[in-house]
Design an enzyme around this catalytic site. Structure first.
Site, mmCIF file in Angstrom:
data_model
loop_
_atom_site.group_PDB
_atom_site.id
_atom_site.type_symbol
_atom_site.label_atom_id
_atom_site.label_comp_id
_atom_site.label_asym_id
_atom_site.label_seq_id
_atom_site.Cartn_x
_atom_site.Cartn_y
_atom_site.Cartn_z
ATOM 1 N N GLU A 44 0.838 -1.196 0.000
ATOM 2 C CA GLU A 44 0.000 0.000 0.000
ATOM 3 C C GLU A 44 0.878 1.254 0.000
ATOM 4 O OE1 GLU A 44 -3.537 1.940 2.794
ATOM 5 O OE2 GLU A 44 -2.129 0.523 3.681
ATOM 6 N N LYS A 131 -8.976 2.958 -2.986
ATOM 7 C CA LYS A 131 -9.428 2.536 -1.658
ATOM 8 C C LYS A 131 -10.780 3.177 -1.344
ATOM 9 C CE LYS A 131 -7.393 1.921 2.952
ATOM 10 N NZ LYS A 131 -6.196 2.230 3.788
ATOM 11 N N CYS A 165 -5.402 -2.715 2.506
ATOM 12 C CA CYS A 165 -5.317 -2.623 3.955
ATOM 13 C C CYS A 165 -6.679 -2.930 4.604
ATOM 14 C CB CYS A 165 -4.755 -1.262 4.369
ATOM 15 S SG CYS A 165 -3.901 -1.291 5.974
#
Length: 307
Positions: A44, A131, A165
């Protein structure tokens, strides 16, 4: 062919900026070639940076001028799509024959997104995933993605998709990717904890898919010559933990901690049919008469012009 070699490249963002980070990524070319990897997943925000411990001058109800300067510097270190960095990564994919999933900080106008980019050796940059939900104070600096960037794409390694994540903890996102037929789950992260590794094993077991978790490694503040408030100077900022998991939750490689490196395993996607014999989360083990999920994949724009 159902067999392939999949890898996680555990590497950290360079404090010197994106050019140095990109150079560090490219320096692993020969190592990627030598493993014969068909897929390499990177952490990430590795290109663009994960500024762990930075407050960006924000207090509840007000923001300090130095925080705006910190954000401007962070914005400068982010990348454009497409841009010179994506051209270099496409070249790496083409030269090594490896599909790449790379965590970046993407500029979208004046908003930054935490994004995973997908590269194939044949076509270069083919897709991205923004994300959906930045975690905690990440919301100060990153915008939210929408349903239009949740791809699962066919590659020589298998059908791949990504959750970044703590998105991995979103059950409905997981269900959507399972329904798209994901075979290799890519999880770029900066979460170094044991409980993260437990989650990775759970997701692979739940989705009956192979999983690659790629975490950053960043040395301690002491080694970096910086001060991070409320953090042990001798403790790594991010200690890694990259790993590869099989469809029954078995750890195939890793976790790698305490250093940078390439974590690699050979997989056989033929195992997925056997694994789903007794549990297919969106198939015979689902109850559509009781539960259903609607997924809106339309891109969302604040302003639309018609004429």
């Amino acid at each position: 062919m159902t067999k392939s070699i999949i890898s996680a490249l555990q590497i950290g963002s360079s404090p010197a900026g994106k050019a140095e980070t990109l150079s560090a990524i490219l320096s692993h070319e020969q190592e990627i070639r030598s493993t014969g990897a068909n897929l390499v997943v990177m952490p990430e925000a590795v290109l663009g940076g994960y500024p762990k411990g930075e407050t960006f001058g924000t207090r509840l109800g007000y923001r300090l001028p130095q925080g705006r300067e910190a954000f401007a510097a962070y914005y400068e270190n982010a990348i454009e799509l497409p841009g010179p960095e994506t051209e270099e990564l496409a070249g790496l994919s083409a030269r090594t024959g490896a599909n790449l999933v790379v965590g970046v900080i993407e500029r979208g106008g004046n908003t930054l997104y935490c994004t995973a980019l997908f590269f194939t050796p044949e076509e270069g940059l083919v897709a991205k995933h923004r994300k959906l939900m930045p975690t905690g104070t990440e919301r100060l600096i990153w915008g939210q993605g929408d349903g239009s960037t949740m791809p699962v794409i066919d590659t020589g390694a298998g059908r791949i998709g990504a959750a970044i994540c703590w998105e991995n903890h979103m059950p409905l996102l997981r269900t959507a990717l399972y329904a798209k037929g994901i075979e290799i789950w890519c999880a770029p992260t900066v979460d170094e904890r044991d409980v993260w590794q437990a989650s990775m094993r759970h997701i692979a077991h739940e989705g009956r898919c192979f999983l690659v978790s790629a975490c950053q490694y960043q040395p301690s503040p002491q080694e970096l010559g910086v001060t991070v408030e409320d953090w042990d100077d001798a403790r790594p900022l991010i200690n890694g933990g990259s790993m590869i998991v099989g469809p029954l939750g078995d750890v195939l490689a890793g976790p790698l901690t305490g250093r940078e490196g390439l974590v690699t395993a050979e997989i056989d996607r033929a195992e997925l049919v056997r694994a789903r014999y007794d549990f297919d989360v969106v198939g015979h083990y689902a109850r559509p008469d009781v539960f259903s999920l609607n997924v809106d994949e339309r891109p969302k724009a604040t302003v639309r012009f018609t004429g």
